[in-house]
Design a protein around this motif. Structure first.
Motif, PDB file in Angstrom:
ATOM      1  N   ASP A 179      10.270 -29.782   5.274  1.00  0.00           N
ATOM      2  CA  ASP A 179      11.077 -29.779   6.274  1.00  0.00           C
ATOM      3  C   ASP A 179      11.021 -30.778   7.259  1.00  0.00           C
ATOM      4  O   ASP A 179      11.625 -30.882   8.568  1.00  0.00           O
ATOM      5  N   ARG A 180       9.984 -31.808   6.876  1.00  0.00           N
ATOM      6  CA  ARG A 180      10.009 -33.179   7.856  1.00  0.00           C
ATOM      7  C   ARG A 180       9.438 -34.133   6.915  1.00  0.00           C
ATOM      8  O   ARG A 180       8.451 -33.837   6.101  1.00  0.00           O
ATOM      9  N   ILE A 181       9.688 -35.390   7.272  1.00  0.00           N
ATOM     10  CA  ILE A 181       9.209 -36.598   6.574  1.00  0.00           C
ATOM     11  C   ILE A 181       8.529 -37.441   7.708  1.00  0.00           C
ATOM     12  O   ILE A 181       9.412 -37.809   8.524  1.00  0.00           O
ATOM     13  N   ILE A 182       7.304 -37.886   7.384  1.00  0.00           N
ATOM     14  CA  ILE A 182       6.815 -39.012   8.460  1.00  0.00           C
ATOM     15  C   ILE A 182       6.578 -40.088   7.554  1.00  0.00           C
ATOM     16  O   ILE A 182       6.054 -39.954   6.578  1.00  0.00           O
ATOM     17  N   LEU A 183       6.711 -41.308   8.150  1.00  0.00           N
ATOM     18  CA  LEU A 183       6.337 -42.553   7.645  1.00  0.00           C
ATOM     19  C   LEU A 183       5.099 -43.329   8.299  1.00  0.00           C
ATOM     20  O   LEU A 183       5.197 -43.284   9.628  1.00  0.00           O
ATOM     21  N   GLY A 184       4.351 -43.983   7.496  1.00  0.00           N
ATOM     22  CA  GLY A 184       3.422 -44.529   8.200  1.00  0.00           C
ATOM     23  C   GLY A 184       3.258 -46.062   7.701  1.00  0.00           C
ATOM     24  O   GLY A 184       3.831 -46.333   6.749  1.00  0.00           O
ATOM     25  N   LEU A 211      -3.057 -35.172   7.782  1.00  0.00           N
ATOM     26  CA  LEU A 211      -3.690 -33.991   8.546  1.00  0.00           C
ATOM     27  C   LEU A 211      -3.759 -34.470   9.948  1.00  0.00           C
ATOM     28  O   LEU A 211      -3.416 -33.358  10.793  1.00  0.00           O
ATOM     29  N   ALA A 212      -3.829 -35.574  10.312  1.00  0.00           N
ATOM     30  CA  ALA A 212      -4.044 -36.064  11.925  1.00  0.00           C
ATOM     31  C   ALA A 212      -2.653 -35.973  12.325  1.00  0.00           C
ATOM     32  O   ALA A 212      -2.631 -35.297  13.662  1.00  0.00           O
ATOM     33  N   GLU A 213      -1.541 -36.495  11.634  1.00  0.00           N
ATOM     34  CA  GLU A 213      -0.397 -36.180  12.443  1.00  0.00           C
ATOM     35  C   GLU A 213       0.181 -34.938  12.484  1.00  0.00           C
ATOM     36  O   GLU A 213       0.937 -34.575  13.331  1.00  0.00           O
ATOM     37  N   HIS A 214      -0.151 -33.987  11.519  1.00  0.00           N
ATOM     38  CA  HIS A 214       0.100 -32.470  11.571  1.00  0.00           C
ATOM     39  C   HIS A 214      -0.498 -31.870  12.608  1.00  0.00           C
ATOM     40  O   HIS A 214       0.304 -31.080  13.593  1.00  0.00           O
ATOM     41  N   ARG A 215      -1.559 -32.305  13.095  1.00  0.00           N
ATOM     42  CA  ARG A 215      -2.340 -31.512  14.242  1.00  0.00           C
ATOM     43  C   ARG A 215      -2.082 -32.204  15.519  1.00  0.00           C
ATOM     44  O   ARG A 215      -1.877 -31.517  16.685  1.00  0.00           O
ATOM     45  N   HIS A 216      -1.763 -33.658  15.734  1.00  0.00           N
ATOM     46  CA  HIS A 216      -1.731 -34.489  16.913  1.00  0.00           C
ATOM     47  C   HIS A 216      -0.600 -35.102  17.043  1.00  0.00           C
ATOM     48  O   HIS A 216      -0.450 -35.830  18.237  1.00  0.00           O
ATOM     49  N   GLY A 217       0.219 -35.406  15.981  1.00  0.00           N
ATOM     50  CA  GLY A 217       1.004 -36.355  16.084  1.00  0.00           C
ATOM     51  C   GLY A 217       2.696 -36.037  15.762  1.00  0.00           C
ATOM     52  O   GLY A 217       2.967 -34.751  15.877  1.00  0.00           O
ATOM     53  N   ALA A 218       3.202 -36.695  14.787  1.00  0.00           N
ATOM     54  CA  ALA A 218       4.738 -36.670  14.688  1.00  0.00           C
ATOM     55  C   ALA A 218       4.680 -35.274  13.579  1.00  0.00           C
ATOM     56  O   ALA A 218       6.092 -34.943  13.498  1.00  0.00           O
ATOM     57  N   GLY A 219       3.864 -34.767  12.997  1.00  0.00           N
ATOM     58  CA  GLY A 219       4.098 -33.741  12.267  1.00  0.00           C
ATOM     59  C   GLY A 219       3.867 -32.270  12.773  1.00  0.00           C
ATOM     60  O   GLY A 219       3.882 -31.341  12.049  1.00  0.00           O
ATOM     61  N   SER A 245      24.203 -31.796   2.777  1.00  0.00           N
ATOM     62  CA  SER A 245      24.265 -30.284   3.177  1.00  0.00           C
ATOM     63  C   SER A 245      23.282 -30.060   4.330  1.00  0.00           C
ATOM     64  O   SER A 245      23.500 -28.990   5.104  1.00  0.00           O
ATOM     65  N   GLY A 246      22.364 -31.086   4.813  1.00  0.00           N
ATOM     66  CA  GLY A 246      21.497 -30.466   5.945  1.00  0.00           C
ATOM     67  C   GLY A 246      20.591 -31.652   6.399  1.00  0.00           C
ATOM     68  O   GLY A 246      20.713 -31.941   7.501  1.00  0.00           O
ATOM     69  N   GLY A 247      20.084 -32.188   5.495  1.00  0.00           N
ATOM     70  CA  GLY A 247      19.104 -33.369   5.855  1.00  0.00           C
ATOM     71  C   GLY A 247      17.962 -32.904   6.271  1.00  0.00           C
ATOM     72  O   GLY A 247      17.778 -31.928   6.702  1.00  0.00           O
ATOM     73  N   VAL A 248      16.985 -33.864   5.778  1.00  0.00           N
ATOM     74  CA  VAL A 248      15.614 -33.853   6.316  1.00  0.00           C
ATOM     75  C   VAL A 248      15.244 -34.870   7.136  1.00  0.00           C
ATOM     76  O   VAL A 248      15.487 -35.695   7.306  1.00  0.00           O
ATOM     77  N   PRO A 249      14.538 -34.189   8.408  1.00  0.00           N
ATOM     78  CA  PRO A 249      14.152 -35.180   9.526  1.00  0.00           C
ATOM     79  C   PRO A 249      13.082 -36.199   8.976  1.00  0.00           C
ATOM     80  O   PRO A 249      12.239 -35.966   8.357  1.00  0.00           O
ATOM     81  N   ILE A 250      13.345 -37.368   9.552  1.00  0.00           N
ATOM     82  CA  ILE A 250      12.488 -38.519   9.154  1.00  0.00           C
ATOM     83  C   ILE A 250      11.995 -38.946  10.459  1.00  0.00           C
ATOM     84  O   ILE A 250      12.997 -39.544  11.284  1.00  0.00           O
ATOM     85  N   LEU A 251      10.884 -39.083  10.440  1.00  0.00           N
ATOM     86  CA  LEU A 251      10.045 -39.691  11.785  1.00  0.00           C
ATOM     87  C   LEU A 251       9.071 -40.652  11.405  1.00  0.00           C
ATOM     88  O   LEU A 251       8.324 -40.765  10.418  1.00  0.00           O
ATOM     89  N   GLY A 252       8.819 -41.687  12.255  1.00  0.00           N
ATOM     90  CA  GLY A 252       7.780 -42.586  12.137  1.00  0.00           C
ATOM     91  C   GLY A 252       6.530 -41.851  12.597  1.00  0.00           C
ATOM     92  O   GLY A 252       6.639 -41.028  13.571  1.00  0.00           O
ATOM     93  N   CYS A 253       5.253 -42.274  11.951  1.00  0.00           N
ATOM     94  CA  CYS A 253       3.936 -41.608  12.463  1.00  0.00           C
ATOM     95  C   CYS A 253       3.956 -41.812  13.996  1.00  0.00           C
ATOM     96  O   CYS A 253       4.218 -42.990  14.212  1.00  0.00           O
ATOM     97  N   ALA A 254       3.154 -41.236  14.545  1.00  0.00           N
ATOM     98  CA  ALA A 254       2.915 -41.295  15.951  1.00  0.00           C
ATOM     99  C   ALA A 254       1.512 -41.897  16.593  1.00  0.00           C
ATOM    100  O   ALA A 254       1.446 -42.201  17.628  1.00  0.00           O
ATOM    101  N   LEU A 255       0.490 -41.946  15.600  1.00  0.00           N
ATOM    102  CA  LEU A 255      -0.799 -41.990  15.781  1.00  0.00           C
ATOM    103  C   LEU A 255      -1.115 -43.339  15.404  1.00  0.00           C
ATOM    104  O   LEU A 255      -0.954 -43.610  14.370  1.00  0.00           O
ATOM    105  N   ASP A 256      -2.065 -44.000  16.464  1.00  0.00           N
ATOM    106  CA  ASP A 256      -2.569 -45.394  15.710  1.00  0.00           C
ATOM    107  C   ASP A 256      -3.755 -44.968  15.156  1.00  0.00           C
ATOM    108  O   ASP A 256      -4.564 -44.102  15.532  1.00  0.00           O
ATOM    109  N   HIS A 257      -4.124 -45.563  13.725  1.00  0.00           N
ATOM    110  CA  HIS A 257      -5.380 -45.249  13.200  1.00  0.00           C
ATOM    111  C   HIS A 257      -5.463 -43.851  12.756  1.00  0.00           C
ATOM    112  O   HIS A 257      -6.438 -43.175  12.944  1.00  0.00           O
ATOM    113  N   ASN A 258      -4.350 -43.116  12.257  1.00  0.00           N
ATOM    114  CA  ASN A 258      -4.282 -41.776  11.997  1.00  0.00           C
ATOM    115  C   ASN A 258      -5.111 -41.468  10.935  1.00  0.00           C
ATOM    116  O   ASN A 258      -5.769 -40.267  10.882  1.00  0.00           O
TER     117      ASN A 258
END
Length: 404
Positions: A337-342, A207-215, A369-382
């Protein structure tokens, strides 16, 4: 009532109805100016101005009516909107396998003050949560800030609507502990104002990453993360957490990725939970975990300082392959449509991003055929920021009522 009075009342009601949506836009950084706010709300400039002025009067945002113009721009720049850094806060807390952290968090996900503790977590949830709330109350006293609520992140699935911790596998709490009720009671006993909420730590991280970070901007966001022990997952759909019929969805840690692998706490073998967490990495690298710092910190330091060691590199590749296998299965089922890893997963991905992407692409139905973007989480203490989001939600829904 004459027509003019009716028109004025309608404008006032419309503006007040837009307060919550407007505050959420500023809170999540999607409305940095009044012009953007006007467009996002679909209201007139006058209505947007009135809404911004009322949020400023409530002590929630700041309106800069005379911002400096950008170099080379023409015309008068729009009023700038920002969070009031002197505004109210919420108490956010997180319990994990190696201790807990309490913090004061303002709008925008900004941490104002924090009090971490690294110590074994007692088997009595009431004792632990009492200590957590006491630490938060001390922060509040020192800050002198107004508190409008409290949120708690715990490393367990929480059954809804009871708020009981069903499987606190990596802390010694009894299954079925009434965590939500205990936390709310401790918050009231400490004299902290506002409602109290509790959620699963990885759900709140998502939830935090979706509102403020990599999501940000994702419609179907999958988050998979290691904590201090174990692996969790969460799914955000159109801005809302998907928790299933009773709060127990996305227990991804118990996907089997190595049928003959390590015994899992759930009774199975080879689950993501025991094959791709910090302990698994340390053991695979031939390192004996020590008691000095958390397993997560030990794993991060090993990965950063000794990745050139063949044993460490092999262990990293092994965990990445198993993580990729699990992610591919989730992609096939959930179509995010996106994967984030923490947690450690973020560190492993950063060390060898192409390997993980290749495994997911090779094993998922639509990967090639397309791939899903994979990103690292952006927030400390998310997870902590996500706990704050729970507490801020009533204010975001209806600022006037929540701050009355």
């Amino acid at each position: 009532m004459n027509g003019k009075a009716t028109s004025n009342r309608t404008k006032l009601e419309r503006g007040r109805g837009a307060l919550g949506p407007a505050l959420e836009l500023v809170h999540t950084g999607r409305a940095p100016t009044r012009a953007v706010l006007t467009a996002e709300l679909g209201v007139t400039r006058a209505t947007a101005g009135a809404v911004a002025a009322e949020l400023e009067a409530l002590g929630l945002i700041r309106v800069d009516s005379r911002p400096a113009a950008a170099a080379g721009s023409q015309g008068r720049p729009s009023h700038r909107l920002s969070i009031d850094e002197a505004g109210p806060v919420v108490l956010a807390a997180q319990v994990h396998g190696d201790g807990f952290r309490a913090a004061l968090v303002g709008l925008g996900g900004r941490t104002v003050a924090t009090a971490p503790t690294c110590a074994p977590v007692a088997a009595d949830p009431a004792q632990v949560l009492g200590e957590v709330v006491a630490a938060g109350a001390a922060l509040l006293r020192r800050s002198g800030r107004r508190c409008v609520g409290a949120g708690l992140a715990v490393p367990s699935a929480l059954a809804e609507p009871e708020g009981t911790a069903l499987n606190p596998l990596h802390i010694a709490w009894p299954a079925g502990s009434p965590v939500r009720d205990v936390f709310a009671e401790r918050v009231r006993d400490a004299g902290i104002t506002g409602p109290a909420f509790t959620g699963n730590d990885v759900n709140l991280a998502a939830l935090a990453e979706h509102r403020h970070g990599a999501g940000r901007g994702a419609r179907h966001l999958l988050c998979v993360a290691t904590g201090h022990r174990g692996v969790g997952g969460a799914l955000v759909l159109d801005g809302r957490l998907h928790t299933g019929s009773s709060g127990l969805a996305l227990e991804v840690g118990h996907l089997t990725v190595s049928p003959e692998g390590r015994p899992c706490h759930c009774g199975s073998r080879g689950c993501l939970d025991v094959e791709t967490d910090p302990l698994a990495f340390l053991l695979s690298a031939g390192r004996e975990p020590g008691p000095e710092v958390s397993l997560l910190q030990q794993s991060r330091e090993l990965l950063r300082s000794e990745y050139d060691d063949p044993a460490v590199r092999r262990a990293g590749a092994e965990l990445v392959d198993r993580l990729g296998q699990g992610l591919a299965g989730l992609v096939n089922i959930l179509n995010p449509d996106r994967i984030i890893l923490g947690g450690l997963h973020r560190e492993l991905f950063a060390a060898d991003p192409e390997r993980l992407r290749a495994v997911v692409a090779d094993r998922s139905l639509w990967g090639r055929s397309g791939g899903v973007p994979i990103l690292g989480c952006a927030l400390d203490h998310n997870s902590l920021v996500g706990a704050a989001e729970l507490a801020w939600q009533p204010v975001l829904d209806d600022p006037l009522t929540a701050l009355a």
